[in-house]
Design a protein around this motif. Structure first.
Motif, PDB file in Angstrom:
ATOM      1  N   GLY A  90      34.330  14.620  51.836  1.00 56.32           N
ATOM      2  CA  GLY A  90      34.156  15.975  51.331  1.00 56.32           C
ATOM      3  C   GLY A  90      34.793  17.009  52.236  1.00 56.32           C
ATOM      4  N   ARG A  91      34.814  16.729  53.556  1.00 54.29           N
ATOM      5  CA  ARG A  91      35.404  17.694  54.482  1.00 54.29           C
ATOM      6  C   ARG A  91      36.836  17.327  54.855  1.00 54.29           C
ATOM      7  NH1 ARG A  91      33.172  17.632  60.370  1.00 54.29           N
ATOM      8  NH2 ARG A  91      34.724  15.989  60.395  1.00 54.29           N
ATOM      9  N   ASP A  92      37.060  16.060  55.203  1.00 49.69           N
ATOM     10  CA  ASP A  92      38.413  15.616  55.571  1.00 49.69           C
ATOM     11  C   ASP A  92      39.092  14.850  54.437  1.00 49.69           C
ATOM     12  OD1 ASP A  92      38.345  16.544  58.306  1.00 49.69           O
ATOM     13  OD2 ASP A  92      36.835  14.996  58.622  1.00 49.69           O
ATOM     14  N   ILE A  93      38.311  13.993  53.782  1.00 48.64           N
ATOM     15  CA  ILE A  93      38.832  13.224  52.647  1.00 48.64           C
ATOM     16  C   ILE A  93      37.886  13.422  51.472  1.00 48.64           C
ATOM     17  CG2 ILE A  93      39.564  10.969  51.793  1.00 48.64           C
ATOM     18  CD1 ILE A  93      39.617   9.915  54.589  1.00 48.64           C
ATOM     19  N   SER A  94      38.436  13.777  50.323  1.00 45.79           N
ATOM     20  CA  SER A  94      37.609  13.910  49.125  1.00 45.79           C
ATOM     21  C   SER A  94      38.132  13.002  48.050  1.00 45.79           C
ATOM     22  CB  SER A  94      37.684  15.329  48.575  1.00 45.79           C
ATOM     23  OG  SER A  94      36.918  16.164  49.340  1.00 45.79           O
ATOM     24  N   MET A  95      37.240  12.664  47.136  1.00 46.06           N
ATOM     25  CA  MET A  95      37.691  11.797  46.050  1.00 46.06           C
ATOM     26  C   MET A  95      37.204  12.335  44.712  1.00 46.06           C
ATOM     27  SD  MET A  95      37.454   7.708  45.851  1.00 46.06           S
ATOM     28  CE  MET A  95      37.552   6.805  44.309  1.00 46.06           C
ATOM     29  N   VAL A  96      38.097  12.352  43.748  1.00 43.07           N
ATOM     30  CA  VAL A  96      37.726  12.623  42.366  1.00 43.07           C
ATOM     31  C   VAL A  96      37.595  11.256  41.710  1.00 43.07           C
ATOM     32  CG1 VAL A  96      38.458  13.650  40.183  1.00 43.07           C
ATOM     33  CG2 VAL A  96      38.926  14.827  42.329  1.00 43.07           C
ATOM     34  N   PHE A  97      36.373  10.926  41.283  1.00 41.88           N
ATOM     35  CA  PHE A  97      36.104   9.571  40.825  1.00 41.88           C
ATOM     36  C   PHE A  97      36.581   9.334  39.394  1.00 41.88           C
ATOM     37  CE2 PHE A  97      33.371  10.010  44.427  1.00 41.88           C
ATOM     38  CZ  PHE A  97      33.444   8.776  45.024  1.00 41.88           C
ATOM     39  N   GLN A  98      36.708   8.041  39.110  1.00 45.80           N
ATOM     40  CA  GLN A  98      37.241   7.607  37.825  1.00 45.80           C
ATOM     41  C   GLN A  98      36.282   7.927  36.673  1.00 45.80           C
ATOM     42  OE1 GLN A  98      38.478   3.568  38.176  1.00 45.80           O
ATOM     43  NE2 GLN A  98      39.236   3.422  36.093  1.00 45.80           N
ATOM     44  N   GLU A  99      34.966   7.897  36.931  1.00 46.87           N
ATOM     45  CA  GLU A  99      33.994   8.060  35.845  1.00 46.87           C
ATOM     46  C   GLU A  99      33.603   9.523  35.749  1.00 46.87           C
ATOM     47  OE1 GLU A  99      32.971   6.527  38.799  1.00 46.87           O
ATOM     48  OE2 GLU A  99      33.885   4.585  38.389  1.00 46.87           O
ATOM     49  N   MET A 170      37.813  19.907  46.490  1.00 48.55           N
ATOM     50  CA  MET A 170      38.721  20.746  47.269  1.00 48.55           C
ATOM     51  C   MET A 170      38.032  21.869  48.040  1.00 48.55           C
ATOM     52  SD  MET A 170      41.657  19.462  47.076  1.00 48.55           S
ATOM     53  CE  MET A 170      42.469  20.789  47.968  1.00 48.55           C
ATOM     54  N   VAL A 171      36.745  22.085  47.781  1.00 55.43           N
ATOM     55  CA  VAL A 171      36.121  23.308  48.295  1.00 55.43           C
ATOM     56  C   VAL A 171      36.070  23.358  49.827  1.00 55.43           C
ATOM     57  CG1 VAL A 171      33.684  22.555  48.179  1.00 55.43           C
ATOM     58  CG2 VAL A 171      34.270  24.975  47.836  1.00 55.43           C
ATOM     59  N   MET A 172      36.075  22.196  50.477  1.00 49.96           N
ATOM     60  CA  MET A 172      36.100  22.182  51.942  1.00 49.96           C
ATOM     61  C   MET A 172      37.532  22.080  52.484  1.00 49.96           C
ATOM     62  SD  MET A 172      33.034  22.693  52.707  1.00 49.96           S
ATOM     63  CE  MET A 172      33.236  22.609  54.473  1.00 49.96           C
ATOM     64  N   LYS A 173      38.517  22.244  51.602  1.00 47.36           N
ATOM     65  CA  LYS A 173      39.934  22.135  51.998  1.00 47.36           C
ATOM     66  C   LYS A 173      40.201  20.841  52.778  1.00 47.36           C
ATOM     67  CE  LYS A 173      41.145  26.556  50.870  1.00 47.36           C
ATOM     68  NZ  LYS A 173      40.342  26.489  49.636  1.00 47.36           N
ATOM     69  N   PRO A 174      39.973  19.695  52.142  1.00 48.24           N
ATOM     70  CA  PRO A 174      40.159  18.417  52.840  1.00 48.24           C
ATOM     71  C   PRO A 174      41.643  18.177  53.136  1.00 48.24           C
ATOM     72  CG  PRO A 174      39.922  18.025  50.514  1.00 48.24           C
ATOM     73  CD  PRO A 174      39.670  19.496  50.718  1.00 48.24           C
ATOM     74  N   ARG A 175      41.875  17.291  54.092  1.00 46.23           N
ATOM     75  CA  ARG A 175      43.264  16.956  54.419  1.00 46.23           C
ATOM     76  C   ARG A 175      43.841  16.010  53.373  1.00 46.23           C
ATOM     77  NH1 ARG A 175      42.970  14.986  60.483  1.00 46.23           N
ATOM     78  NH2 ARG A 175      40.698  14.966  60.466  1.00 46.23           N
ATOM     79  N   LEU A 176      42.944  15.202  52.787  1.00 48.33           N
ATOM     80  CA  LEU A 176      43.411  14.205  51.820  1.00 48.33           C
ATOM     81  C   LEU A 176      42.520  14.219  50.584  1.00 48.33           C
ATOM     82  CD1 LEU A 176      45.129  11.602  51.128  1.00 48.33           C
ATOM     83  CD2 LEU A 176      43.282  10.307  52.202  1.00 48.33           C
ATOM     84  N   LEU A 177      43.158  14.289  49.427  1.00 47.89           N
ATOM     85  CA  LEU A 177      42.435  14.191  48.163  1.00 47.89           C
ATOM     86  C   LEU A 177      42.826  12.877  47.487  1.00 47.89           C
ATOM     87  CD1 LEU A 177      40.719  15.544  45.848  1.00 47.89           C
ATOM     88  CD2 LEU A 177      42.897  16.316  44.910  1.00 47.89           C
ATOM     89  N   ILE A 178      41.811  12.089  47.152  1.00 48.52           N
ATOM     90  CA  ILE A 178      42.077  10.860  46.403  1.00 48.52           C
ATOM     91  C   ILE A 178      41.656  11.113  44.964  1.00 48.52           C
ATOM     92  CG2 ILE A 178      41.597   8.402  46.186  1.00 48.52           C
ATOM     93  CD1 ILE A 178      40.846   8.344  49.133  1.00 48.52           C
ATOM     94  N   ALA A 179      42.578  10.976  44.036  1.00 45.34           N
ATOM     95  CA  ALA A 179      42.278  11.230  42.623  1.00 45.34           C
ATOM     96  C   ALA A 179      42.439   9.908  41.867  1.00 45.34           C
ATOM     97  CB  ALA A 179      43.217  12.296  42.070  1.00 45.34           C
TER      98      ALA A 179
END
Ligand SMILES: Nc1ncnc2c1ncn2[C@@H]1O[C@H](COP(=O)(O)OP(=O)(O)OP(=O)(O)O)[C@@H](O)[C@H]1O
Ligand SMILES: [Mg+2]
Length: 325
Positions: A90-99, A170-179
């Motif tokens: 959530g802070r460094d890496i966030s993920m938008v999940f498949q479900e 994205m709200v914590m401006k992570p370095r990496l977003l996994i979608a």
């Protein structure tokens, strides 16, 4: 290596079931540099989501990361405990999940759900957190944010729900977003909008790892592509190399399935045969049973990744003679 680079090397992730060890991810290495968009593509069940969950430290029992290394900006993630991982998620890496439906809480207003992410990581006054939430909802293209802030998930369209999930990520401006399959449940117009949004985020410096079985999405978005089959990376290259000069018969199959649809739909159609059972993989190349170029050596030994040219590698015995298949 940059501060924001994600480096996965020789990752193995398995499920230990009564039927035996299910090798969901085998020897996967990949790199996502700052502001880069990297795609993972492959048929259902080939291990795409398990790579993402391994990076997030979210592989559930009876599964676990067996070996390999995952670093973000040089920091090893596989050895971290749950408490440290919670700080990173959530802070460094966030993920938008498949479900999409199971990832939002149906009983909580969407604005509060975004705000909760801030509350986990930062001690902000409520009105400040609310302001930041509204700004984020607006940044991901949600209209009339004040009203939408108070809506429940079921009151929003699929496209808006997906934007809320991207806002949470994205709200914590992570370095990496996994979608993970961020557009699968959406119609074509909304898909185009979400792709544009992810592109904007990458242009603003966020690294993006995008997972899809839709080659059209990958082609539009990714700078670099990894093709997975039966838990392994079978081909990797820049998006231009991979689409202009694919060498692995599996990648050919994926691309052929797309062009045979003449642009009506860019969703993958099937290649004859099925993905092998990951609990009892065939000897040699996992794709051999479905490959129309299969040779004796293919059913005997596992091919290594071989360099095709700069920025392009594939694991296929046909490359060993020096000729592209
Ligand atoms: N709980 C589990 N127990 C046993 N095996 C599992 C479990 N979860 C996943 N797997 C195995 O891991 C493999 C990879 O799953 P994964 O979800 O990564 O596939 P995927 O490429 O994301 O597929 P899709 O496109 O359908 O989302 C599956 O084929 C399955 O064999
Ligand atoms: Mg998946």
């Amino acid at each position: 290596m940059g501060r924001d680079t994600l480096e996965v090397s020789h990752l193995h992730t398995s499920f230990f079931t009564e039927r035996g060890e299910v090798k969901a991810v085998q020897d996967v290495s990949l790199t996502v540099g700052k502001g880069q968009v990297v795609g993972i593509v492959g048929e259902s069940g080939c291990g795409k989501s398990m790579v993402a969950r391994s990076i997030m430290g979210l592989v559930r029992k009876p599964g676990r990361v067996v070996s390999g290394s995952i670093t973000l900006g040089g920091r090893e993630l596989t050895s971290l405990g749950e408490k440290e991982l919670c700080k990173i998620r959530g802070r460094d890496i966030s993920m938008v999940f498949q479900e999409p439906m199971t990832s939002l809480n149906p009983t909580m207003r969407v604005g509060r759900q975004v705000q909760e992410v801030i509350a986990i990581h930062e001690n902000l006054p409520k009105d400040e957190a609310r302001r930041r939430t509204l700004k984020m909802l607006s940044d991901v293209g949600i209209p009339e944010v004040e009203a939408r802030y108070s809506a429940y998930p079921h009151e929003l369209s699929g496209g808006l729900r997906q934007r809320v999930m991207i806002a949470m990520a994205m709200v914590m401006k992570p370095r990496l977003l996994i979608a993970d399959e961020p557009t699968t449940a959406l119609d074509a117009t909304v898909e185009t909008q979400i792709i544009a949004l992810l592109r904007q985020l990458a242009d603003a410096g966020t690294s993006v790892l995008i997972i899809s079985h839709n080659l059209g999405v990958i082609a539009q978005l990714a700078d670099y592509v990894y093709v997975m089959y039966a838990g392994r990376v079978v081909e990797r290259g820049s998006v231009f190399e991979l689409f202009d000069n694919p060498v692995h018969p599996y990648t050919h199959g994926l691309l052929g399935a797309v062009s045979s649809l003449r642009g009506q739909s860019r969703v993958l159609q099937t290649i004859p045969g099925v993905v092998p059972n990951l609990a009892s993989l065939p000897k040699g190349c996992s794709f051999a049973p479905r490959c129309n170029k299969c040779m004796a050596t293919c059913t005997a030994t596992q091919p290594e990744l071989i360099r095709v040219c700069a920025e392009h590698e594939a694991s296929c015995h046909l490359l060993e003679g020096g000729d592209a298949p």
